[in-house]
Design a protein around this motif. Structure first.
Motif, PDB file in Angstrom:
ATOM      1  N   PRO A 172     -69.568 -23.958 -34.932  1.00 61.50           N
ATOM      2  CA  PRO A 172     -68.472 -23.299 -35.664  1.00 61.50           C
ATOM      3  C   PRO A 172     -68.308 -23.774 -37.106  1.00 61.50           C
ATOM      4  CG  PRO A 172     -67.620 -24.819 -34.006  1.00 61.50           C
ATOM      5  CD  PRO A 172     -69.082 -24.684 -33.744  1.00 61.50           C
ATOM      6  N   LEU A 173     -68.363 -25.088 -37.337  1.00 56.33           N
ATOM      7  CA  LEU A 173     -68.080 -25.564 -38.704  1.00 56.33           C
ATOM      8  C   LEU A 173     -69.182 -25.195 -39.686  1.00 56.33           C
ATOM      9  CD1 LEU A 173     -66.302 -29.005 -38.261  1.00 56.33           C
ATOM     10  CD2 LEU A 173     -65.369 -26.694 -38.329  1.00 56.33           C
ATOM     11  N   ASN A 174     -70.440 -25.411 -39.333  1.00 54.24           N
ATOM     12  CA  ASN A 174     -71.512 -25.004 -40.249  1.00 54.24           C
ATOM     13  C   ASN A 174     -71.466 -23.506 -40.513  1.00 54.24           C
ATOM     14  OD1 ASN A 174     -72.668 -27.433 -40.921  1.00 54.24           O
ATOM     15  ND2 ASN A 174     -74.346 -27.311 -39.460  1.00 54.24           N
ATOM     16  N   THR A 175     -71.182 -22.730 -39.477  1.00 54.51           N
ATOM     17  CA  THR A 175     -71.117 -21.276 -39.632  1.00 54.51           C
ATOM     18  C   THR A 175     -69.997 -20.872 -40.587  1.00 54.51           C
ATOM     19  OG1 THR A 175     -71.989 -20.913 -37.394  1.00 54.51           O
ATOM     20  CG2 THR A 175     -70.779 -19.095 -38.401  1.00 54.51           C
ATOM     21  N   LEU A 176     -68.862 -21.525 -40.486  1.00 52.76           N
ATOM     22  CA  LEU A 176     -67.705 -21.187 -41.317  1.00 52.76           C
ATOM     23  C   LEU A 176     -67.826 -21.701 -42.749  1.00 52.76           C
ATOM     24  CD1 LEU A 176     -64.946 -21.996 -38.683  1.00 52.76           C
ATOM     25  CD2 LEU A 176     -65.359 -19.729 -39.661  1.00 52.76           C
ATOM     26  N   LEU A 177     -68.545 -22.811 -42.922  1.00 54.87           N
ATOM     27  CA  LEU A 177     -68.568 -23.488 -44.222  1.00 54.87           C
ATOM     28  C   LEU A 177     -69.765 -23.139 -45.094  1.00 54.87           C
ATOM     29  CD1 LEU A 177     -67.513 -27.009 -42.907  1.00 54.87           C
ATOM     30  CD2 LEU A 177     -66.173 -25.641 -44.513  1.00 54.87           C
ATOM     31  N   ARG A 178     -70.871 -22.690 -44.482  1.00 54.35           N
ATOM     32  CA  ARG A 178     -72.124 -22.539 -45.227  1.00 54.35           C
ATOM     33  C   ARG A 178     -72.586 -21.079 -45.213  1.00 54.35           C
ATOM     34  NH1 ARG A 178     -74.047 -27.891 -45.717  1.00 54.35           N
ATOM     35  NH2 ARG A 178     -72.942 -29.317 -44.312  1.00 54.35           N
ATOM     36  N   SER A 179     -72.664 -20.492 -46.388  1.00 51.37           N
ATOM     37  CA  SER A 179     -73.025 -19.070 -46.475  1.00 51.37           C
ATOM     38  C   SER A 179     -74.516 -18.828 -46.285  1.00 51.37           C
ATOM     39  CB  SER A 179     -72.580 -18.507 -47.833  1.00 51.37           C
ATOM     40  OG  SER A 179     -73.214 -19.217 -48.897  1.00 51.37           O
ATOM     41  N   ALA A 180     -75.336 -19.830 -46.566  1.00 46.26           N
ATOM     42  CA  ALA A 180     -76.788 -19.637 -46.487  1.00 46.26           C
ATOM     43  C   ALA A 180     -77.390 -20.347 -45.279  1.00 46.26           C
ATOM     44  CB  ALA A 180     -77.454 -20.140 -47.765  1.00 46.26           C
ATOM     45  N   LEU A 181     -76.647 -20.416 -44.190  1.00 44.80           N
ATOM     46  CA  LEU A 181     -77.111 -21.101 -42.989  1.00 44.80           C
ATOM     47  C   LEU A 181     -78.308 -20.355 -42.382  1.00 44.80           C
ATOM     48  CD1 LEU A 181     -76.026 -23.613 -41.419  1.00 44.80           C
ATOM     49  CD2 LEU A 181     -74.889 -21.992 -39.882  1.00 44.80           C
ATOM     50  N   PRO A 182     -79.386 -21.068 -42.010  1.00 47.20           N
ATOM     51  CA  PRO A 182     -80.579 -20.395 -41.488  1.00 47.20           C
ATOM     52  C   PRO A 182     -80.495 -20.023 -40.006  1.00 47.20           C
ATOM     53  CG  PRO A 182     -80.989 -22.735 -41.638  1.00 47.20           C
ATOM     54  CD  PRO A 182     -79.623 -22.511 -42.224  1.00 47.20           C
ATOM     55  N   TYR A 183     -79.318 -20.007 -39.450  1.00 44.21           N
ATOM     56  CA  TYR A 183     -79.109 -19.553 -38.072  1.00 44.21           C
ATOM     57  C   TYR A 183     -77.675 -19.068 -37.961  1.00 44.21           C
ATOM     58  CZ  TYR A 183     -76.797 -24.124 -37.576  1.00 44.21           C
ATOM     59  OH  TYR A 183     -75.989 -25.209 -37.741  1.00 44.21           O
ATOM     60  N   LYS A 184     -77.370 -18.383 -36.886  1.00 47.43           N
ATOM     61  CA  LYS A 184     -76.002 -17.941 -36.625  1.00 47.43           C
ATOM     62  C   LYS A 184     -75.675 -18.207 -35.161  1.00 47.43           C
ATOM     63  CE  LYS A 184     -77.604 -13.121 -36.204  1.00 47.43           C
ATOM     64  NZ  LYS A 184     -79.015 -13.416 -36.548  1.00 47.43           N
ATOM     65  N   ILE A 185     -74.399 -18.224 -34.841  1.00 44.23           N
ATOM     66  CA  ILE A 185     -73.976 -18.532 -33.471  1.00 44.23           C
ATOM     67  C   ILE A 185     -74.608 -17.571 -32.477  1.00 44.23           C
ATOM     68  CG2 ILE A 185     -71.979 -18.509 -31.912  1.00 44.23           C
ATOM     69  CD1 ILE A 185     -70.337 -19.749 -34.119  1.00 44.23           C
ATOM     70  N   GLU A 186     -74.792 -16.318 -32.898  1.00 47.95           N
ATOM     71  CA  GLU A 186     -75.368 -15.304 -31.994  1.00 47.95           C
ATOM     72  C   GLU A 186     -76.812 -15.598 -31.623  1.00 47.95           C
ATOM     73  OE1 GLU A 186     -71.814 -13.968 -33.860  1.00 47.95           O
ATOM     74  OE2 GLU A 186     -73.676 -14.653 -34.797  1.00 47.95           O
ATOM     75  N   ASP A 187     -77.445 -16.555 -32.301  1.00 51.20           N
ATOM     76  CA  ASP A 187     -78.824 -16.935 -31.961  1.00 51.20           C
ATOM     77  C   ASP A 187     -78.880 -17.758 -30.682  1.00 51.20           C
ATOM     78  OD1 ASP A 187     -79.850 -15.711 -34.233  1.00 51.20           O
ATOM     79  OD2 ASP A 187     -79.717 -17.531 -35.454  1.00 51.20           O
ATOM     80  N   PHE A 188     -77.715 -18.140 -30.154  1.00 59.56           N
ATOM     81  CA  PHE A 188     -77.674 -19.014 -28.987  1.00 59.56           C
ATOM     82  C   PHE A 188     -76.817 -18.426 -27.873  1.00 59.56           C
ATOM     83  CE2 PHE A 188     -78.133 -21.549 -32.822  1.00 59.56           C
ATOM     84  CZ  PHE A 188     -79.267 -22.296 -32.534  1.00 59.56           C
ATOM     85  N   GLN A 189     -77.145 -18.810 -26.661  1.00 55.47           N
ATOM     86  CA  GLN A 189     -76.283 -18.502 -25.534  1.00 55.47           C
ATOM     87  C   GLN A 189     -75.984 -19.810 -24.809  1.00 55.47           C
ATOM     88  OE1 GLN A 189     -79.623 -15.930 -23.798  1.00 55.47           O
ATOM     89  NE2 GLN A 189     -78.498 -16.530 -21.943  1.00 55.47           N
ATOM     90  N   PRO A 190     -74.749 -19.954 -24.317  1.00 54.04           N
ATOM     91  CA  PRO A 190     -74.352 -21.231 -23.732  1.00 54.04           C
ATOM     92  C   PRO A 190     -74.908 -21.470 -22.339  1.00 54.04           C
ATOM     93  CG  PRO A 190     -72.543 -19.674 -23.642  1.00 54.04           C
ATOM     94  CD  PRO A 190     -73.633 -19.001 -24.411  1.00 54.04           C
ATOM     95  N   VAL A 191     -75.207 -22.724 -22.055  1.00 51.62           N
ATOM     96  CA  VAL A 191     -75.552 -23.179 -20.707  1.00 51.62           C
ATOM     97  C   VAL A 191     -74.314 -23.766 -20.054  1.00 51.62           C
ATOM     98  CG1 VAL A 191     -76.866 -24.894 -19.384  1.00 51.62           C
ATOM     99  CG2 VAL A 191     -77.974 -23.593 -21.231  1.00 51.62           C
ATOM    100  N   GLY A 192     -73.605 -24.613 -20.790  1.00 50.50           N
ATOM    101  CA  GLY A 192     -72.386 -25.210 -20.262  1.00 50.50           C
ATOM    102  C   GLY A 192     -71.839 -26.268 -21.195  1.00 50.50           C
ATOM    103  N   MET A 193     -70.566 -26.585 -21.013  1.00 50.38           N
ATOM    104  CA  MET A 193     -69.914 -27.630 -21.789  1.00 50.38           C
ATOM    105  C   MET A 193     -70.216 -28.977 -21.137  1.00 50.38           C
ATOM    106  SD  MET A 193     -68.125 -28.258 -24.460  1.00 50.38           S
ATOM    107  CE  MET A 193     -67.573 -26.597 -24.884  1.00 50.38           C
TER     108      MET A 193
END
Length: 326
Positions: free
Chosen positions: A101-122
């Motif tokens: 969440p923080l890198n996604t919110l803070l960095r406009s040129a991030l080389p990945y996005k949250i949608e690139d991942f799916q969760p396994v578990g906390m």
């Protein structure tokens, strides 16, 4: 939330020895070793706990599971490598508050996005604290802290782990919730900021409970509250922010397991079940409790819920303050 019953756990543990026959297999063509990629340097308490989890999962899955420390770029190097990795369960990311969440919110040129991942578990969550130096801040609780700060009539200096860190953003949240002006002071690491707290150089510290317990026992600092909804076993006398009247200060840092989007559902399920068995191990639970961390077995959707919460809470702060990082 997914709950692993004793009966199902025993069935899964028995099946673990026969995994190649009885359970969907993680792509053998890519090799049997499963790499869990940790986005920071090794050696921390959290890193050691996740290593214990990996070892336990290895026993359940009947495959070698290793934890690979891959620091660099505020977690970007490791996270990007998993985003581009195989979608067969052999490369798993330790997803964290900072990297997702923080890198996604803070960095406009991030080389990945949250949608690139799916969760396994906390895996685990940890709280922050509201802590003061007992010699420089003559307060006993959140109420007296607010009263003292208003009478003093100058900004509260609080330690952070740098711009955009959870401690920085929590400081902004604290200021908004209490109506107290504040000023962040950045440090390279947690030890440095605690040393300055002990020296009276800062008014507030939001470090984790485990890093402050011994200093509180010696009377040097006082934890006025923890950012949880329930009191912690190791801190039975420390109230929560909810008890203190500030439910808006509920927050945590967390670590999860993530795989690249497109990984087969049966593979995700298998990894999730192995993770949940690990999280119920007595040794792992005791180690987490000793570090004031919360053990969080459950379904992959639990990660989604926390991500959504953080994107809202931290996103509001980041946008309102205009915080960006290169």
């Amino acid at each position: 939330m997914f709950q692993l019953s004793r009966r199902n756990a025993l069935k899964l543990m028995t099946a673990g020895a026969l995994a190649p026959l009885a359970m969907p297999t993680i792509a053998r063509a890519a090799g049997e070793t499963i790499r869990i990629v940790y986005p920071y340097a090794g050696g921390s308490a959290v890193n050691n706990i996740i290593r214990m989890i990996a070892d336990n999962m290895s026993k359940t899955l009947g495959q070698t599971v290793i934890l690979e420390d891959k620091p660099g770029g505020n977690g970007i190097v490791a996270t990007q490598s998993v985003a581009r990795g195989p979608k067969d369960g052999t490369m798993v990311l330790v997803g964290a508050t900072g990297t997702l969440p923080l890198n996604t919110l803070l960095r406009s040129a991030l080389p990945y996005k949250i949608e690139d991942f799916q969760p396994v578990g906390m895996m685990l969550e940890g709280p922050l604290t509201v802590t003061v130096n007992t010699k420089t801040a003559p307060v006993d609780d959140m109420k007296s802290l607010v009263e003292w700060a208003k009478e003093r009539n100058k900004p509260l200096h609080y330690a952070t782990l740098g711009p955009g860190s959870v401690t920085h953003l929590f400081g902004v949240l604290f200021s908004k919730a209490t109506g107290l002006p504040s000023a962040p002071v950045a440090y390279r690491n947690n030890n440095a900021q605690i040393l300055d707290l002990l020296a009276g150089q800062n008014d507030l510290n939001f470090s984790t409970p485990a890093s402050l317990i011994e200093h509180e026992k010696s009377g040097e600092v006082k934890m006025l509250a923890v950012t949880t909804s329930d009191r912690m076993a190791r801190l039975p006398d420390t109230p929560t922010v909810v008890e203190a009247g500030y439910p808006g200060l509920l927050c945590s840092f967390w670590y999860s397991l993530m795989v690249p989007t497109g990984t087969p559902d049966d593979t995700v399920t298998r990894l999730n079940e192995a993770l949940n068995i690990a999280l119920q191990d007595a040794g792992i639970r005791e180690r987490m409790e000793a570090e004031c961390l919360t053990n969080n077995p459950g379904a992959p959707t639990a990660v989604t819920s926390i991500l959504e919460r953080d994107m809202k809470v931290w996103g509001d702060i980041i946008r309102s303050e205009g915080i960006t990082l290169n």
